[in-house]
Design a protein around this motif. Sequence first.
Motif, PDB file in Angstrom:
ATOM      1  N   ASP A 256       0.836  -1.201   0.000  1.00 17.02           N
ATOM      2  CA  ASP A 256       0.000   0.000   0.000  1.00 17.02           C
ATOM      3  C   ASP A 256       0.873   1.254   0.000  1.00 17.02           C
ATOM      4  O   ASP A 256       0.585   2.233  -0.702  1.00 17.02           O
ATOM      5  CB  ASP A 256      -0.899   0.020   1.241  1.00 17.02           C
ATOM      6  N   THR A 257       1.940   1.229   0.798  1.00 19.20           N
ATOM      7  CA  THR A 257       2.845   2.370   0.882  1.00 19.20           C
ATOM      8  C   THR A 257       3.660   2.511  -0.394  1.00 19.20           C
ATOM      9  O   THR A 257       3.926   3.633  -0.852  1.00 19.20           O
ATOM     10  CB  THR A 257       3.761   2.225   2.101  1.00 19.20           C
ATOM     11  N   PHE A 258       4.074   1.380  -0.981  1.00 20.43           N
ATOM     12  CA  PHE A 258       4.749   1.455  -2.283  1.00 20.43           C
ATOM     13  C   PHE A 258       3.882   2.213  -3.280  1.00 20.43           C
ATOM     14  O   PHE A 258       4.361   3.102  -3.992  1.00 20.43           O
ATOM     15  CB  PHE A 258       5.052   0.062  -2.850  1.00 20.43           C
ATOM     16  N   MET A 259       2.602   1.858  -3.336  1.00 20.45           N
ATOM     17  CA  MET A 259       1.736   2.469  -4.344  1.00 20.45           C
ATOM     18  C   MET A 259       1.604   3.964  -4.117  1.00 20.45           C
ATOM     19  O   MET A 259       1.574   4.748  -5.077  1.00 20.45           O
ATOM     20  CB  MET A 259       0.364   1.788  -4.316  1.00 20.45           C
ATOM     21  N   ALA A 260       1.540   4.394  -2.860  1.00 23.46           N
ATOM     22  CA  ALA A 260       1.466   5.826  -2.578  1.00 23.46           C
ATOM     23  C   ALA A 260       2.734   6.538  -3.047  1.00 23.46           C
ATOM     24  O   ALA A 260       2.666   7.601  -3.677  1.00 23.46           O
ATOM     25  CB  ALA A 260       1.254   6.048  -1.086  1.00 23.46           C
ATOM     26  N   PHE A 262       4.852   5.558  -5.327  1.00 28.58           N
ATOM     27  CA  PHE A 262       4.892   5.534  -6.788  1.00 28.58           C
ATOM     28  C   PHE A 262       3.938   6.564  -7.384  1.00 28.58           C
ATOM     29  O   PHE A 262       4.317   7.348  -8.259  1.00 28.58           O
ATOM     30  CB  PHE A 262       4.538   4.135  -7.293  1.00 28.58           C
ATOM     31  N   LEU A 263       2.681   6.567  -6.937  1.00 26.13           N
ATOM     32  CA  LEU A 263       1.686   7.462  -7.529  1.00 26.13           C
ATOM     33  C   LEU A 263       2.035   8.923  -7.326  1.00 26.13           C
ATOM     34  O   LEU A 263       1.837   9.747  -8.223  1.00 26.13           O
ATOM     35  CB  LEU A 263       0.300   7.169  -6.945  1.00 26.13           C
ATOM     36  N   SER A 264       2.538   9.267  -6.145  1.00 30.46           N
ATOM     37  CA  SER A 264       2.863  10.671  -5.877  1.00 30.46           C
ATOM     38  C   SER A 264       3.920  11.181  -6.846  1.00 30.46           C
ATOM     39  O   SER A 264       3.863  12.337  -7.295  1.00 30.46           O
ATOM     40  CB  SER A 264       3.322  10.852  -4.436  1.00 30.46           C
ATOM     41  N   ALA A 265       4.884  10.322  -7.193  1.00 28.24           N
ATOM     42  CA  ALA A 265       5.939  10.726  -8.125  1.00 28.24           C
ATOM     43  C   ALA A 265       5.482  10.606  -9.582  1.00 28.24           C
ATOM     44  O   ALA A 265       5.765  11.482 -10.400  1.00 28.24           O
ATOM     45  CB  ALA A 265       7.181   9.870  -7.894  1.00 28.24           C
ATOM     46  N   TYR A 266       4.766   9.550  -9.901  1.00 29.94           N
ATOM     47  CA  TYR A 266       4.359   9.323 -11.292  1.00 29.94           C
ATOM     48  C   TYR A 266       3.363  10.374 -11.760  1.00 29.94           C
ATOM     49  O   TYR A 266       3.442  10.857 -12.902  1.00 29.94           O
ATOM     50  CB  TYR A 266       3.752   7.928 -11.429  1.00 29.94           C
ATOM     51  N   ALA A 267       2.417  10.753 -10.903  1.00 29.86           N
ATOM     52  CA  ALA A 267       1.436  11.763 -11.298  1.00 29.86           C
ATOM     53  C   ALA A 267       2.111  13.111 -11.543  1.00 29.86           C
ATOM     54  O   ALA A 267       1.662  13.893 -12.387  1.00 29.86           O
ATOM     55  CB  ALA A 267       0.368  11.899 -10.205  1.00 29.86           C
ATOM     56  N   GLU A 268       3.195  13.367 -10.838  1.00 30.93           N
ATOM     57  CA  GLU A 268       3.931  14.622 -11.008  1.00 30.93           C
ATOM     58  C   GLU A 268       4.753  14.615 -12.292  1.00 30.93           C
ATOM     59  O   GLU A 268       4.845  15.630 -12.987  1.00 30.93           O
ATOM     60  CB  GLU A 268       4.841  14.847  -9.801  1.00 30.93           C
ATOM     61  N   ASP A 269       5.347  13.464 -12.630  1.00 37.06           N
ATOM     62  CA  ASP A 269       6.189  13.369 -13.830  1.00 37.06           C
ATOM     63  C   ASP A 269       6.090  11.975 -14.436  1.00 37.06           C
ATOM     64  O   ASP A 269       6.928  11.116 -14.172  1.00 37.06           O
ATOM     65  CB  ASP A 269       7.644  13.693 -13.485  1.00 37.06           C
ATOM     66  N   PRO A 270       5.069  11.735 -15.276  1.00 36.97           N
ATOM     67  CA  PRO A 270       4.901  10.399 -15.872  1.00 36.97           C
ATOM     68  C   PRO A 270       6.041   9.993 -16.791  1.00 36.97           C
ATOM     69  O   PRO A 270       6.181   8.798 -17.106  1.00 36.97           O
ATOM     70  CB  PRO A 270       3.588  10.538 -16.666  1.00 36.97           C
ATOM     71  N   SER A 271       6.853  10.943 -17.209  1.00 34.21           N
ATOM     72  CA  SER A 271       7.933  10.615 -18.143  1.00 34.21           C
ATOM     73  C   SER A 271       9.092   9.892 -17.467  1.00 34.21           C
ATOM     74  O   SER A 271       9.907   9.265 -18.148  1.00 34.21           O
ATOM     75  CB  SER A 271       8.453  11.889 -18.819  1.00 34.21           C
ATOM     76  N   ASP A 272       9.194   9.996 -16.142  1.00 34.12           N
ATOM     77  CA  ASP A 272      10.312   9.373 -15.427  1.00 34.12           C
ATOM     78  C   ASP A 272       9.790   8.200 -14.592  1.00 34.12           C
ATOM     79  O   ASP A 272       9.643   8.287 -13.366  1.00 34.12           O
ATOM     80  CB  ASP A 272      11.011  10.402 -14.542  1.00 34.12           C
ATOM     81  N   LEU A 273       9.488   7.101 -15.280  1.00 27.88           N
ATOM     82  CA  LEU A 273       8.917   5.932 -14.624  1.00 27.88           C
ATOM     83  C   LEU A 273       9.870   5.337 -13.599  1.00 27.88           C
ATOM     84  O   LEU A 273       9.460   4.935 -12.503  1.00 27.88           O
ATOM     85  CB  LEU A 273       8.545   4.886 -15.676  1.00 27.88           C
ATOM     86  N   VAL A 281       9.523   2.141  -3.959  1.00 27.11           N
ATOM     87  CA  VAL A 281      10.334   1.133  -3.267  1.00 27.11           C
ATOM     88  C   VAL A 281      10.932   1.720  -1.990  1.00 27.11           C
ATOM     89  O   VAL A 281      10.971   1.055  -0.945  1.00 27.11           O
ATOM     90  CB  VAL A 281      11.439   0.602  -4.203  1.00 27.11           C
ATOM     91  N   ALA A 282      11.373   2.960  -2.040  1.00 21.63           N
ATOM     92  CA  ALA A 282      11.937   3.594  -0.850  1.00 21.63           C
ATOM     93  C   ALA A 282      10.887   3.749   0.247  1.00 21.63           C
ATOM     94  O   ALA A 282      11.155   3.464   1.425  1.00 21.63           O
ATOM     95  CB  ALA A 282      12.517   4.960  -1.215  1.00 21.63           C
ATOM     96  N   ALA A 283       9.696   4.198  -0.121  1.00 25.60           N
ATOM     97  CA  ALA A 283       8.625   4.352   0.865  1.00 25.60           C
ATOM     98  C   ALA A 283       8.287   3.016   1.518  1.00 25.60           C
ATOM     99  O   ALA A 283       8.096   2.931   2.742  1.00 25.60           O
ATOM    100  CB  ALA A 283       7.387   4.954   0.210  1.00 25.60           C
ATOM    101  N   ALA A 284       8.219   1.949   0.707  1.00 26.01           N
ATOM    102  CA  ALA A 284       7.923   0.626   1.243  1.00 26.01           C
ATOM    103  C   ALA A 284       9.053   0.118   2.132  1.00 26.01           C
ATOM    104  O   ALA A 284       8.813  -0.524   3.158  1.00 26.01           O
ATOM    105  CB  ALA A 284       7.669  -0.354   0.098  1.00 26.01           C
ATOM    106  N   ALA A 285      10.294   0.391   1.754  1.00 26.24           N
ATOM    107  CA  ALA A 285      11.440  -0.052   2.554  1.00 26.24           C
ATOM    108  C   ALA A 285      11.418   0.591   3.935  1.00 26.24           C
ATOM    109  O   ALA A 285      11.796  -0.037   4.931  1.00 26.24           O
ATOM    110  CB  ALA A 285      12.745   0.285   1.838  1.00 26.24           C
ATOM    111  N   GLU A 300      11.269  12.096   4.793  1.00 22.97           N
ATOM    112  CA  GLU A 300      11.917  10.828   5.138  1.00 22.97           C
ATOM    113  C   GLU A 300      12.273  10.042   3.885  1.00 22.97           C
ATOM    114  O   GLU A 300      13.345   9.413   3.819  1.00 22.97           O
ATOM    115  CB  GLU A 300      10.994   9.997   6.042  1.00 22.97           C
ATOM    116  N   VAL A 301      11.404  10.050   2.894  1.00 21.93           N
ATOM    117  CA  VAL A 301      11.729   9.355   1.636  1.00 21.93           C
ATOM    118  C   VAL A 301      12.901  10.037   0.939  1.00 21.93           C
ATOM    119  O   VAL A 301      13.817   9.371   0.439  1.00 21.93           O
ATOM    120  CB  VAL A 301      10.500   9.301   0.711  1.00 21.93           C
ATOM    121  N   ASP A 302      12.881  11.377   0.905  1.00 23.46           N
ATOM    122  CA  ASP A 302      13.990  12.114   0.278  1.00 23.46           C
ATOM    123  C   ASP A 302      15.305  11.778   0.969  1.00 23.46           C
ATOM    124  O   ASP A 302      16.342  11.551   0.300  1.00 23.46           O
ATOM    125  CB  ASP A 302      13.739  13.618   0.360  1.00 23.46           C
ATOM    126  N   ALA A 303      15.296  11.731   2.303  1.00 24.10           N
ATOM    127  CA  ALA A 303      16.516  11.428   3.050  1.00 24.10           C
ATOM    128  C   ALA A 303      16.992  10.009   2.784  1.00 24.10           C
ATOM    129  O   ALA A 303      18.187   9.749   2.656  1.00 24.10           O
ATOM    130  CB  ALA A 303      16.283  11.652   4.539  1.00 24.10           C
TER     131      ALA A 303
END
Length: 306
Positions: A256-260, A262-273, A281-285, A300-303
């Motif tokens: 569930d956290t992976f999907m969040a 992923f979606l937060s980044a993909y919706a902002e820039d779909p060109s950089d899959l 993956v970082a959020a899930a880790a 926290e994800v950025d760090a």
Amino acid sequence: MRFVVCGEALIDLMPEESISPEESRWIARSGGGPLNTAAALAKLGEDSHFLGRLSTDAFGRQLRSHLEAAGVNTDLSVTTDEPTSVAVVSLDDEGKASYNFHFDGTSNFNWQAAEFPQLEEGDWLHFGSIGSVIGPGAKHVLDFVSRTDAATSFDINVRPSTLPDRANYFALVSDLMAAVGRGGGIVKASDEDIAWLVDDEENPLGYAQAWAEEYGLAMFIVTLGGDGVAAVRPDGRIAQVPGHKVEVVDTVGAGDTFMAGFLSAYAEDPSDLEAALNRGVAAAAIVVTRQGAKPPTRAEVDAFLG
């Protein structure tokens, strides 16, 4: 972008301590895949709205408070007097979670057609898990997804104990994939989800590619546990990123956290899959190093990504 996350909110009863042969202590944690994703999106700074059915009972009040404390908007949620659904969680020696569900007559599964809002093209609708396949409300979820103008993503998130019949489960999932595919949406599943649905542990990415092509998906995302994640296009192109070595406490909320993320980044820039997959993956880790589904903030994800 407004993210609308549709599906179940329930209580995860998690073992805490064995007091005696006759008694044990449990923690009632707010859970449910869609609730976890909605909370994770809000923690990442997104405009997150939960579209679910929340009970007026004590557990329902806890779930609403949990969502609001995380920054999730509950303006689209439905209030019901039906009791809150409960999942009893068991953890193996590696912290991997399994679930037994108590659903009969509970809040999550009695959707009515009139309870769904009209979404706009600029919205993103994410839905999935058991709330999209368990009747009697599942047919209304399918109708809603089929007619929405929003961008869509679907997390299959198989729970075999809720529908043990593989053929029946797959038929329901197929209808939902077809609905998502009509708008060129995204479907996500774990490698274990795919293995159970097709009764075959070999080549999950092959099945993902076949389904992406058959249903007209933009991509099919397959999470691979500690090995990371792959996104498969209908033409067979694959974007894959590795996992991170972390000390796992439990896996509750990982997908569930992976999907969040992923979606937060993909919706902002779909060109950089690849970047979107890496953020997921970082959020899930991060979340698997914590007890229960406690998603990270954007900082926290950025760090973590350095």
